[in-house]
Scaffold this active site. Structure first.
Site, PDB file in Angstrom:
ATOM      1  NE  ARG B 122      61.248  13.266  72.194  1.00  0.00           N
ATOM      2  CZ  ARG B 122      61.548  13.433  73.482  1.00  0.00           C
ATOM      3  NH1 ARG B 122      61.247  14.545  74.087  1.00  0.00           N
ATOM      4  NH2 ARG B 122      62.133  12.469  74.149  1.00  0.00           N
ATOM      5  CE  LYS B 144      58.498  14.073  48.937  1.00  0.00           C
ATOM      6  NZ  LYS B 144      58.746  13.305  47.690  1.00  0.00           N
ATOM      7  CD  GLU B 186      63.314  18.862  40.476  1.00  0.00           C
ATOM      8  OE1 GLU B 186      62.128  18.598  40.174  1.00  0.00           O
ATOM      9  OE2 GLU B 186      64.071  18.048  41.031  1.00  0.00           O
ATOM     10  CE  LYS B 228      57.952  20.249  46.392  1.00  0.00           C
ATOM     11  NZ  LYS B 228      59.362  19.865  46.430  1.00  0.00           N
ATOM     12  CD  GLU B 238      55.841  11.460  47.420  1.00  0.00           C
ATOM     13  OE1 GLU B 238      56.500  12.486  47.655  1.00  0.00           O
ATOM     14  OE2 GLU B 238      56.326  10.434  46.956  1.00  0.00           O
ATOM     15  NE  ARG B 242      55.507  16.582  48.527  1.00  0.00           N
ATOM     16  CZ  ARG B 242      56.038  17.195  49.573  1.00  0.00           C
ATOM     17  NH1 ARG B 242      55.299  17.396  50.639  1.00  0.00           N
ATOM     18  NH2 ARG B 242      57.285  17.614  49.544  1.00  0.00           N
ATOM     19  CG  ASN B 246      57.952  11.250  43.280  1.00  0.00           C
ATOM     20  OD1 ASN B 246      58.812  11.943  43.816  1.00  0.00           O
ATOM     21  ND2 ASN B 246      57.044  10.581  43.953  1.00  0.00           N
ATOM     22  CG  HIS B 249      62.343  13.154  40.831  1.00  0.00           C
ATOM     23  ND1 HIS B 249      61.788  14.062  39.958  1.00  0.00           N
ATOM     24  CD2 HIS B 249      63.093  13.888  41.700  1.00  0.00           C
ATOM     25  CE1 HIS B 249      62.171  15.291  40.298  1.00  0.00           C
ATOM     26  NE2 HIS B 249      62.959  15.207  41.346  1.00  0.00           N
ATOM     27  CG  HIS B 253      65.987   9.364  42.906  1.00  0.00           C
ATOM     28  ND1 HIS B 253      64.941   9.218  43.795  1.00  0.00           N
ATOM     29  CD2 HIS B 253      66.355  10.659  42.978  1.00  0.00           C
ATOM     30  CE1 HIS B 253      64.697  10.380  44.372  1.00  0.00           C
ATOM     31  NE2 HIS B 253      65.538  11.275  43.891  1.00  0.00           N
ATOM     32  CG  HIS B 266      68.300  16.143  41.981  1.00  0.00           C
ATOM     33  ND1 HIS B 266      67.893  14.853  42.218  1.00  0.00           N
ATOM     34  CD2 HIS B 266      67.158  16.891  41.985  1.00  0.00           C
ATOM     35  CE1 HIS B 266      66.578  14.817  42.373  1.00  0.00           C
ATOM     36  NE2 HIS B 266      66.110  16.041  42.243  1.00  0.00           N
TER      37      HIS B 266
END
Lengths: 360, 360
Positions: B122, B144, B186, B228, B238, B242, B246, B249, B253, B266
């Site tokens: 956990r 993330k 990035e 960041k 987010e 935040r 993106n 992105h 994506h 990427h």
């Protein structure tokens, strides 16, 4: 209908709501607590057979889009295979961050549904609809999720608090008797942690509880969930007081593991694990023979086993090595001196092995 | 060596530490930031070939028990199959709550290692040791985690903040040129979000950066990670600011997905996605042709693609339906009016489809 119990976790606080009614009342409650969005309903074949149609119709009637995912009943579904399949199935249709997983069932469905919700889009809401005594009294409250791997139970999982817990006591009429009795093991655990009043209640109401009288069962699951709500609010991530809830679980998990998850239910294993913890506790200076006898009587009245299966020393000790409750060379037990007076005690694994080998 | 950047998240605050040295200095830093316990080191075959022996020896020399898990390089490893295998492999030996996952590599290893750590018992600690520009400037910071499913990228995952991020700039010498360039996408994104000074720096230092000059690369990844860190501290999950990260992105994506995760990196997809976002933004009243040209020049100087692959309208729009950034019938884009002046704008999916079909 009594007032909800609240699990006080700041802006993540959530209610535990008792629902004695039919599928319509459950659908109304789901509709109220879940955010607007689709419902990803997870349940098992048994619950689906008993309540699937009625619940599905009632959600439809409220204009709630619900996609159903039905898994085989039993601990075997808390597997890597099942979660892998669910991930693929769920994403065969678009999922949005406002969607909600609704886990309708017992501990297996709740643990799996919570884990699923915690891993979809990095975490979406889950509403736990508990249909078993075990889930109502314990598993559905507190945000522990998990699946099993060959090395042990719940070794893979997350903490993911639900948006609400619905204790659907109205569904208990269709619960098999053995399941109902099994769930009471967690109630007995809670009572032992809570105090004399709760233990005495179990002694007085054992017959009503064992026969499944609704008022007695409702009282029992609310008492147990209430205690758990308080403990979780104080210690969400099990750094302190929450570890008390592991009473009976250290050796209970070993019994489940060694017997292959199935021939013993979780509750049956916990019942026997509790007796063993009282035994080991006594051997180390905690508790009295009288306390042990009271607990054994209470458990026996609920048709729960109080003596362990025949296992080798290796079967007992193997799983302890990978237990989450292990720290270094010790493993944590919960020992009780009296009702309401229990504590977490690290015991050297060599001592546990020694004690178990004398028992085997 | 400059001072660490801190991601300020209360009692879960953590440092982003630049490490220009060799494996010995990385082992020292891991030993310092990780709690006592075993290390579960996750890396890929390329990083393992370049640094595995040295890092393993250096950790041994510090008396740190490390169990290594080496995965094939590339996006294909962010899969249900790989995480299933890792769960089994990791638990073939006992794991304790004080153990730490150490993810040594780029974005794939970091995302997978973070997800692994978040699901063991956990949730146990993860230390991100970033060896690529992409990971140092972006992926390793912010918590993330994720794996891919057939329906899309990172659809399964969690938020799990690391205990520390080590930007191992000393490892960049062995990074393939294409990977280095890709990671700069990035950095360009961060500069565009940050402001004129950062964009101007990229224009002035484009040659040094493209040739991998250590001082320039270090400056770039620290600028990006610093931005960041600030955004994540303000909006961990987010819900707000935040989402600006993106930028590029949404359609990036789609490019990765449509080309099968592999032929485009990427970073390459994000570079082109940024240009497309500037195009679509202009069509909807955000930004200027001049801004677009500045960004295209900066990206081109880093040998990054600025024009999309040839895709059908269906290839463009299919993945948008399951995008995490979708809400109802709209999908969120980040549009920029000027450096440091960007915003999240929901765009009706029908409008995106219409715009894309004119482009195709």
């Amino acid at each position: 209908v009594s007032a909800p119990i609240w699990v006080e976790l700041g802006d993540r606080r959530y209610p535990v709501i008792g629902l004695p009614g039919d599928a319509g009342s459950v659908a109304a409650s789901i509709d109220e607590v879940a955010r607007p969005g689709s419902l990803i309903v997870l349940t098992d074949e048994n619950v689906h057979a008993a309540h699937g149609d009625a619940l599905s119709r009632a959600l439809d009637a409220r204009g709630r889009t619900a996609r159903w995912h039905v898994i085989p009943p039993g601990e075997g579904s808390k597997s890597v295979t099942t979660i892998s399949r669910l991930w693929e199935e769920v994403f065969s249709e678009p999922v949005q961050r406002t969607d909600t997983v609704v886990a309708v069932g017992g501990g297996v469905v709740g643990d799996l549904g919570g884990f699923l919700a915690s891993t979809l889009l990095r975490g979406i809401d889950v509403v736990q609809v508990a249909t078993t005594v075990l889930a109502m009294s314990d598993a559905a409250v507190g945000g522990k999720t998990g699946i099993n791997v060959p090395a042990g139970k719940n070794l893979v999982g997350t903490f993911h608090q639900p948006r609400a817990v619905l204790q659907w006591t109205g569904a208990l009429a269709t619960l098999p008797e053995r399941e109902r009795h099994s769930g009471v093991a967690e109630v007995v655990k809670s009572a032992l942690l809570a105090g004399e009043e709760e233990v005495a209640w179990l002694e007085t109401n054992g017959v009503a509880l064992a026969s499944g009288e609704p008022a007695a069962v409702t009282h029992a699951v609310q008492m147990s969930a209430g205690l758990k709500a308080k403990i979780v609010a104080d210690d969400e991530r099990e750094g302190g007081a929450r570890r008390l809830l592991n009473l009976g679980h250290t050796l209970g998990h070993v019994i489940e593991h060694a017997t292959g998850y199935g021939s013993w239910t979780h509750g049956e294993a916990v019942a026997t694990g509790m007796v063993l913890a009282l035994d080991l506790g006594q051997a180390r200076g905690f508790g009295t023979p009288e306390l042990r006898e009271r607990v054994v009587s209470i458990l026996a009245a609920q048709k729960l086993p109080v003596a362990p299966p025949s296992l080798t020393v290796g079967q007992w000790t193997g799983p302890l090595a990978v237990d989450k409750k292990r720290t270094g060379d010790s493993i944590q037990f919960v020992f009780c001196s009296a009702p309401g007076n229990c504590q977490v005690v690290p015991v050297p694994i060599v001592d546990v092995v020694d004690w178990l080998s004398r028992m085997c």
